[in-house]
Design a protein around this motif. Structure first.
Motif, short mmCIF file in Angstrom:
data_model
loop_
_atom_site.label_atom_id
_atom_site.label_comp_id
_atom_site.label_asym_id
_atom_site.label_seq_id
_atom_site.Cartn_x
_atom_site.Cartn_y
_atom_site.Cartn_z
N TYR A 61 16.31 44.13 39.82
CA TYR A 61 16.18 42.97 38.95
C TYR A 61 17.53 42.56 38.37
O TYR A 61 18.47 43.36 38.28
N PHE A 62 17.61 41.30 37.99
CA PHE A 62 18.76 40.76 37.28
C PHE A 62 18.24 39.93 36.13
O PHE A 62 17.30 39.14 36.30
N SER A 63 18.82 40.10 34.93
CA SER A 63 18.31 39.38 33.77
C SER A 63 19.40 39.20 32.73
O SER A 63 20.21 40.10 32.50
N SER A 108 13.39 37.90 33.21
CA SER A 108 13.20 38.62 34.48
C SER A 108 13.01 40.11 34.25
O SER A 108 12.26 40.77 34.98
N PHE A 117 14.33 38.04 39.63
CA PHE A 117 15.58 37.42 39.18
C PHE A 117 15.30 36.02 38.64
O PHE A 117 14.28 35.40 38.98
N ALA A 155 18.82 31.57 43.65
CA ALA A 155 19.05 32.87 43.03
C ALA A 155 20.50 32.95 42.54
O ALA A 155 21.40 32.35 43.13
N VAL A 197 23.00 38.13 42.70
CA VAL A 197 21.82 38.64 43.41
C VAL A 197 22.02 38.49 44.92
O VAL A 197 21.75 39.41 45.69
N CYS A 216 10.72 35.01 41.05
CA CYS A 216 11.79 34.32 40.33
C CYS A 216 11.23 33.71 39.06
O CYS A 216 10.14 33.14 39.05
N CYS A 248 24.76 33.72 32.88
CA CYS A 248 23.45 34.27 32.51
C CYS A 248 23.12 33.97 31.05
O CYS A 248 21.98 34.14 30.62
#
Length: 259
Positions: free
Chosen positions: A4-6, A11, A52, A59, A63, A84, A225
């Motif tokens: 995951y990316f947040s 996310s 993500f 994305a 990512v 997503c 982000c």
């Protein structure tokens, strides 16, 4: 295993909810990229998930870079899915992501989008608390449905809110965003900054350092982000003049749990 990316927690909250239901391990893509940890082994029958946010209808670049470097060992054809989180629409995010996976030897079996409060304060005002609750309650419901599909390992199953002009936005606007709208030079801290260092801690690009107690962005580009801006306890971090009156948003899971 769920990668995951947040930035503001949307996310992460989604990935954690799925991981709790599937008993899978969470891996933070930002940390993996920073430490150059690209090799992973899946256990027999373990599912492979990616969660993500959508940045300008695709994305995040980090990512996509992670997918290019990922070296995954598994025993058979693994069930692979992606989720997503987006503000209004995802465009062709899932189609592009499926192509990225295919280039790395993986097949995307199912894909989903979850509409959640937007954190891009450069363009959008933060939703009111009432709007946030409504959106997050519905997101919980959608995530429950996603969990059910994942547990059933539904294949060729996509539930993605593309929105209008999806091809134009994802294939033309997104490249411009990555090239022109990820510059850090417009970030700054106001006199309200207390030098707590939270922005440095949460920066997913590891490009913030403190000088004389104030944050300084040390790289020309970041992931956008918005973690530094949204996490700041004094709302002291701004981006140009556009973020001053747009409020702040963090998912409740990050209001007490900050990584």
């Amino acid at each position: 295993m769920i990668f995951y990316f947040s930035g503001s927690g949307n996310s992460y909250a989604t990935a954690k909810k799925i991981a709790d239901a599937t008993h899978d391990t969470l891996v933070n893509i930002a940390d993996a990229m920073y430490h150059k940890q690209f090799t992973y082994t899946l256990q027999p029958n373990e599912k492979l998930g990616f969660v993500f946010p959508v940045y300008a209808w695709a994305a995040p670049k980090i990512v996509r870079q992670f997918i290019q470097s990922l070296q995954l060992h598994h025993h058979k054809q693994v069930y692979t899915y992606a989720v997503c989180t987006c503000g209004q629409s995802a465009g062709e995010t899932m189609r592009i992501f499926a192509s990225d996976l295919q280039a790395s030897g993986l097949t995307l079996d199912s894909g989903f989008s979850v509409v959640m409060p937007d954190n891009y304060a450069i363009l959008f005002k933060a939703p009111t608390l009432q709007e946030q609750k409504r959106m997050l309650d519905y997101a919980e419901h959608i995530t429950d449905l996603i969990v059910r599909s994942v547990l059933l390992e539904r294949r060729r199953f996509y539930r993605v809110k593309k929105g209008k002009y999806s091809h134009l936005l994802s294939y033309m606007v997104n490249p411009l965003f990555v090239r022109l709208a990820t510059k850090t030079k417009s970030f700054y801290a106001t006199k309200d900054c207390i030098g707590c260092g939270i922005c440095k801690k949460v920066c997913t690009a590891h490009c913030i350092t403190l000088r004389h107690g104030k944050p300084v962005w040390t790289k020309p580009h970041c992931h956008m982000c918005m973690a530094c801006l949204q996490h700041c306890p004094k709302s002291a971090i701004q981006y140009g003049k556009t973020t001053i009156k747009n409020g702040r948003y963090l998912h409740p899971i990050y209001q007490t749990h900050k990584e």
